[in-house]
Design a protein around this motif. Structure first.
Motif, PDB file in Angstrom:
ATOM      1  N   SER A  44       7.693 -21.679  14.085  1.00 35.46           N
ATOM      2  CA  SER A  44       8.318 -21.497  15.401  1.00 35.46           C
ATOM      3  C   SER A  44       7.278 -21.584  16.507  1.00 35.46           C
ATOM      4  N   LEU A  45       6.141 -20.921  16.320  1.00 35.22           N
ATOM      5  CA  LEU A  45       5.092 -20.945  17.330  1.00 35.22           C
ATOM      6  C   LEU A  45       4.599 -22.369  17.571  1.00 35.22           C
ATOM      7  N   ILE A  46       4.377 -23.106  16.494  1.00 32.24           N
ATOM      8  CA  ILE A  46       3.919 -24.492  16.605  1.00 32.24           C
ATOM      9  C   ILE A  46       4.976 -25.359  17.290  1.00 32.24           C
ATOM     10  N   THR A  47       6.221 -25.194  16.891  1.00 38.88           N
ATOM     11  CA  THR A  47       7.306 -25.997  17.462  1.00 38.88           C
ATOM     12  C   THR A  47       7.454 -25.730  18.953  1.00 38.88           C
ATOM     13  N   ILE A  48       7.431 -24.465  19.345  1.00 37.74           N
ATOM     14  CA  ILE A  48       7.560 -24.120  20.760  1.00 37.74           C
ATOM     15  C   ILE A  48       6.385 -24.688  21.552  1.00 37.74           C
ATOM     16  N   ALA A  49       5.182 -24.579  21.003  1.00 44.09           N
ATOM     17  CA  ALA A  49       4.010 -25.133  21.688  1.00 44.09           C
ATOM     18  C   ALA A  49       4.154 -26.646  21.878  1.00 44.09           C
ATOM     19  N   CYS A  50       4.645 -27.331  20.856  1.00 41.48           N
ATOM     20  CA  CYS A  50       4.843 -28.783  20.974  1.00 41.48           C
ATOM     21  C   CYS A  50       5.903 -29.122  22.012  1.00 41.48           C
ATOM     22  N   LEU A  51       6.985 -28.378  22.030  1.00 40.28           N
ATOM     23  CA  LEU A  51       8.047 -28.642  23.000  1.00 40.28           C
ATOM     24  C   LEU A  51       7.539 -28.457  24.426  1.00 40.28           C
ATOM     25  N   VAL A  52       6.714 -27.425  24.632  1.00 40.36           N
ATOM     26  CA  VAL A  52       6.133 -27.210  25.957  1.00 40.36           C
ATOM     27  C   VAL A  52       5.173 -28.348  26.292  1.00 40.36           C
ATOM     28  N   ALA A  53       4.259 -28.634  25.374  1.00 43.63           N
ATOM     29  CA  ALA A  53       3.220 -29.641  25.630  1.00 43.63           C
ATOM     30  C   ALA A  53       3.805 -31.032  25.854  1.00 43.63           C
ATOM     31  N   LEU A  54       4.877 -31.343  25.128  1.00 43.64           N
ATOM     32  CA  LEU A  54       5.483 -32.666  25.239  1.00 43.64           C
ATOM     33  C   LEU A  54       6.589 -32.714  26.292  1.00 43.64           C
TER      34      LEU A  54
END
Length: 110
Positions: A44-54
C-alpha cells in the motif's frame, strides 16, 4: 458530462473495459498483492507513493482507504505525501494532500 465516482475507479471503468478489470483482478489482486515477499502494508505504501509521484490522484482515495485497512496510519500517509514533495514535486504532493483530506473528511462525516 456525468461526474465519475472515484470511490472505486475499477468499478467505474468495468462497464467500458471489462477485460481491463479482469486483468486487475487476475493476476494483480489474486497473485501480486498476496505474494508474501512484501506485506500488504508495504505494498500500500509503495502504491500510494507511485500514485502521488506519477500524478494519478483519481486512484488515491481507494488506495488511501486500502492503506488504512492494511495498517498504515493517517500520520504515516501525511508523512509520505510530505516526503514526496521533494522527489515528485510540490504540485503532486499538494494535490495528493487535497485528495487525502477530502477522502478522510468524507469518511469522518459519513
Amino acid at each position: 458530462m456525468k461526474a465519475i465516482d472515484f470511490t472505486s475507479p475499477r468499478a467505474a471503468a468495468r462497464p467500458f473495459t471489462p477485460k481491463l478489470s479482469e486483468f486487475v483482478e487476475q493476476p494483480l489482486y489474486s497473485q501480486v498483492w498476496t505474494d508474501p515477499d512484501l506485506s500488504p502494508r508495504d505494498r500500500s505504501l509503495i502504491t500510494i507513493a507511485c500514485l502521488v509521484a506519477l500524478n494519478h490522484p483519481n486512484e488515491l482515495p481507494a488506495h488511501l482507504r486500502r492503506g488504512l485497512e492494511n495498517g498504515l496510519t493517517k500520520t504515516e500517509l501525511s508523512a509520505v505525501i510530505t516526503h514526496l514533495a521533494f522527489y515528485a514535486g510540490f504540485p503532486a504532493a499538494i494535490t495528493a494532500s487535497a485528495y487525502a483530506n477530502a477522502t478522510f473528511s468524507e469518511e469522518a462525516g459519513a
